[in-house]
Design an enzyme around this catalytic site. Sequence first.
Site, short mmCIF file in Angstrom:
data_model
loop_
_atom_site.label_atom_id
_atom_site.label_comp_id
_atom_site.label_asym_id
_atom_site.label_seq_id
_atom_site.Cartn_x
_atom_site.Cartn_y
_atom_site.Cartn_z
N TYR A 7 -5.42 5.42 -7.14
CA TYR A 7 -5.81 5.34 -5.99
C TYR A 7 -7.45 4.91 -5.87
CZ TYR A 7 -7.02 6.86 -1.14
OH TYR A 7 -7.29 7.25 0.02
N TYR A 66 1.02 -1.29 -0.04
CA TYR A 66 -0.03 0.06 -0.06
C TYR A 66 0.82 1.13 0.15
CZ TYR A 66 -4.30 2.53 0.94
OH TYR A 66 -5.53 3.14 0.79
#
Lengths: 393, 361
Positions: free
Chosen positions: A346, A296
């Site tokens: 994103y 991440y």
Amino acid sequence: MRAGTLRGAAAIAGIGATEFSKDSGRSELQLACEAVLAALADAGLRPADVDGLVTFTAETNSEIHVARNTGMGEVSFFSRVGYGGGAGCGTVQQAAMAVATGAAEVVVCYRAFNERSGERYGLGQADRPMDTSADRAAYAWMTPFGLHTPAQWVALFARRYMHEYGADGDDFGRVAVVDRKHAATNPAAWFYQRPITLEDHRSSRWIAEPLRLLDCCQETDGGQALVVVSAERARDLPHPPALIHGAAQGLGRDQHMMTSYYRPSISGIPEMGLVARQLYAQSGLGPLDVDAAILYDHFTPLVLPQLEELGFCARGEAKDFIADGHLEVGGRLPANTHGGQLGEAYLHGMNGIAEGVRLVRGTSVNQPEGVGHVLVTAGTGVPTSGLVLGGER
Amino acid sequence: MNGTSRSADGTSSTTNGASRTEDGTSSPASEAYEERLRAFVGREVTGPTPGQDPVNQPMIRHWAEAMGDRNPVYTDERAARATGRPGVVAPASMVQAWTMRGYAATVAPAARDTAPGGLAALVALLDEGGYTSVVATDSELEFRRELVPGDHIAVQETVESISPEKKTALGAGRFVTTVKTYRDQAGGLVATQRWRTLRFRPREAGRPRAERSTGGSAAQPGAEPPARRPRPAVNRDNAFWFEAAREHRLVIQRCASCGALRHPPGPCCPECSSLWWDTVESGGRGHLYSYVVNHHPRHPAFTYPLLVAVVELAEGTRLIANLDGVAPEEVRVGMPLVLDWLDADPDLSLPVFRPAATEES
Ligand SMILES: [Zn+2]
């Protein structure tokens, strides 16, 4: 840490997404519907087959709207996971547990938003409506001091990490460079054909020192969905199953929302360590068995302690691990082969799970050789989650 | 010595140029103030309080004479019985009179009148907001039975609502509605009264109260006031900290059972699960644990680059605060810091830290 019974019980059989843009021009619900339908088509299933739905508490598209609009029938399991991007892999864990226990047979995990053209998370919390809940009151320790945004919150961890381990801006910049390198060859990525150099990173403007613009992920409009079924059923569907060997959540001691500055040490990510211990115990695997990773990357600095918590290198040594090229295709741990959230999109990490599936299928645009197992992480700084995916052996 | 460190010339800091105060006006509309007002809604502000005297014939007669009410059922046993009553009764609207606290209590309030959270505290809070004047606007009485001599009435009062600020002919104010419940010596309900007053800021006299800012409070006449810092979300678990800050005291929550310090505060001790706590005042010394230099996005209440720190206090807890008196490029993790105070505006005072060396030089 117990192994449990989840290993290999369920698989991701379908993935689907919208295009990733800065202005989708349509509603968030439409994005969700498109992503869900694409994932079901990929799995060779129909909306009427779906009997489970999992999403984020941050999601605006409630299950009822998605189910009704896509033509799903009776849904016997629905669940949501909290803490922003920390929820990502947790949605798949929920789905896998539902499938393993018989609560549902076909579970769709989804996330869709107009995060760039609508409500931008990056603008921060300064002037959001107030109430007296504990969650809102927590901002009382930040916003009056001008500490409003995720980049600023992460910067305080990054500065301490630099102080303790001697990392510098280039060490963060190398994460951005490798992400953008992978995005440059991924037609689905926002930054397709737009790689950057370390010099580009060094000369990008400050956002929240020590974070520069190129340390921060983009903001995206789009949707992503995943279809989870039992491993047995997955074997009858079109794609090779991405078996869920491990799926776990973690909330650490003295956990706050992106601001756990009050722990004895803040240079690690203890909740990610908790996730890692569970993933390895469930899967029977160790760091050496992991062939690729989706880490991440909302902000580059927190990729470093993730590598350490996941056991790929010792504490403080992630900067060397990265500088040695281990995150490149052909390196020890090819990472974010889709371009990550800095390069592709994103989508609160859900697009990274889809890339994990592609790596297992062998269909990534940047496919490394011989990927048996992929480790995927969710948002850092918050209660988080992780997955280990793998093919049949 | 409470650790408040001021610079040698006695001025307090006005970090980042964002601390100027809108000249003169207090700002009762802040969220923190609203929350404190809201805390009174539903609360009993006067506990059951017996009247000084039981219902009695002499007071009934005085009242009836003063009101010019010649109805004989108030004074004449026989006339009262003739109406089917057992004897004389008190006028219904006297119910309030039986529980009036009288002259002595007015000049020297009893402890219960000034108890924390009581009516006096509500009035003080309204005063703090500038609502110093009062006018009764309406009273709705509902009677359950007639009172007779010998009854002993007690009253209890609960806040029903406090309105948002309204513009009225008298001035800006808030309608405060309370419900008074009257009960007899057996606890039986005899009457209820919904009592509404307007607490208002008189048009002329409503200039500054609670003007707290010490730093640079003289804004240019006519100048646009700068944006205020984001309001802290104050609730029952953290209000004490912000209230102490208004008094320039940096407090740390302490478990009253095991003594562990904790910050940010919460209702329960992570070490021993105790719900009992008090506070200690920090000595105001610490060191820089981490920091960020904010550039983007910009909020109009701050000037940039903006230094925000995680400070580790000598007491061992950490907190977020702004740094002042040091340039971003001079900041070093580990540098010793001392506490100062920033009066951001009349409702908001915050700790700010400076390099310790500056004070000592
Ligand atoms: Zn305790």
